[in-house]
Write an enzyme that holds these catalytic residues in place. Structure first.
Site, mmCIF file in Angstrom:
data_model
loop_
_atom_site.group_PDB
_atom_site.id
_atom_site.type_symbol
_atom_site.label_atom_id
_atom_site.label_comp_id
_atom_site.label_asym_id
_atom_site.label_seq_id
_atom_site.Cartn_x
_atom_site.Cartn_y
_atom_site.Cartn_z
ATOM 1 N N ASP A 1 -13.313 -4.304 -1.731
ATOM 2 C CA ASP A 1 -13.153 -4.148 -0.286
ATOM 3 C C ASP A 1 -14.516 -4.393 0.339
ATOM 4 O OD1 ASP A 1 -10.516 -3.408 -0.708
ATOM 5 O OD2 ASP A 1 -10.974 -1.268 -0.755
ATOM 6 N N ASP B 1 0.857 -1.173 0.000
ATOM 7 C CA ASP B 1 0.000 0.000 0.000
ATOM 8 C C ASP B 1 0.899 1.230 0.000
ATOM 9 O OD1 ASP B 1 -2.257 -1.579 0.114
ATOM 10 O OD2 ASP B 1 -2.416 -1.478 2.289
#
Length: 276
Positions: A130, A11
């Protein structure tokens, strides 16, 4: 059975690798290009780079980072974050990435999946999902006879597992059912699903096996399990009980709690095929 893949996820925020818990409490975890080189040498099958604030802050994806990674690693890698158009996809792929990942833009403009698949092939299009658990209570009426032959109605409650899709780095609920959205993404041409359990993200308490299994059984394209890896057994569970084709992790690898070699050795011992 095809070989299962182990994929480190990086990330990226402001040009640095970060990691948090449940999508918050971010900590610095290093330089993305240097991390990529380490994982390449360590035996990772692929890499995923997600610019986690690109969509939220309306910034362009870090093209220069992708170019630098492509020059120094020799395994496939995916880049996501802030990709909104086919031109954005083209820029990322031209920079050296093998695949692009779309999440928020895919939800807001599902036609983007089809357009990307038509332009670059389904194998280059990863739809990231997600998902957060929003279990639904069902009340079922049933009749039972007592000793006097009179019928009494009883209510039974059952919990049905459901998961809602979130976008903008986990900030915004969409009302979409994760399983149904995965199926639509496949119909529109996605070649792979990158599935992250928001409840498990960064907790190291295990992948959400029910979520992973539900998606894997609902689609015919590869599913990458993400969110919650903490032990060697968690990887095995995701790839067997969960039905995933690949397992992704971040914290474990970034902070050297576990190596890719250890994961692959363990999986091989469990008779789970891996690439060596």
């Amino acid at each position: 059975m095809l070989a299962k893949r182990i994929i480190p996820c990086l990330d990226v925020k402001d040009g640095r690798v970060v990691k948090g818990i449940n999508f918050v409490e971010l900590r610095d975890a290093g330089d993305p290009v240097e991390q990529a080189k380490v994982y390449d040498h360590a035996g990772a099958d692929e890499l995923v780079f997600l610019d986690i604030t690109a969509t939220h802050e309306a910034r362009e994806t870090v093209i220069e980072m992708a170019k630098a990674v492509a020059e120094q690693v020799f395994i496939p890698f995916t880049v996501g974050g802030g990709i909104r158009t086919v031109d954005d996809m083209r820029d990322i792929l031209r920079s050296g990435a093998d695949k692009i990942s779309i999440n928020s833009a895919a939800v807001r403009t599902p036609e983007l999946i089809s357009a990307g698949a038509e332009a670059f092939g389904s194998q280059a299009i990863v739809v990231a999902i997600d998902a957060r658990r929003v279990s639904e209570q069902l009340t079922v009426n049933s009749e039972q006879s007592d000793q006097t032959s009179q019928f009494t109605t009883h209510n039974s409650q059952f919990t049905i597992p459901k998961w809602e899709v979130y976008v903008s780095g986990g900030r915004t609920p969409t009302g979409l059912d994760a399983v149904e959205w995965a199926q639509e993404a496949e119909r529109r041409g996605a070649g792979e699903i990158l599935l992250t359990s928001m409840d498990g993200d960064g907790t190291q308490e295990g992948y959400d096996l029910a979520l992973t299994k539900a998606i894997a059984e609902a689609v015919n394209i590869p599913v990458i399990a993400s969110g919650g890896a903490g032990t060697l057994a968690h990887f095995a569970q995701a790839l067997t009980e969960g039905g995933a084709d690949a397992a992704l992790a971040a914290s474990l690898f970034h902070y050297k709690q576990m190596t890719i070699e250890e994961v692959k050795d363990y999986l091989a011992e469990q008779d789970i095929p891996v690439r060596r």
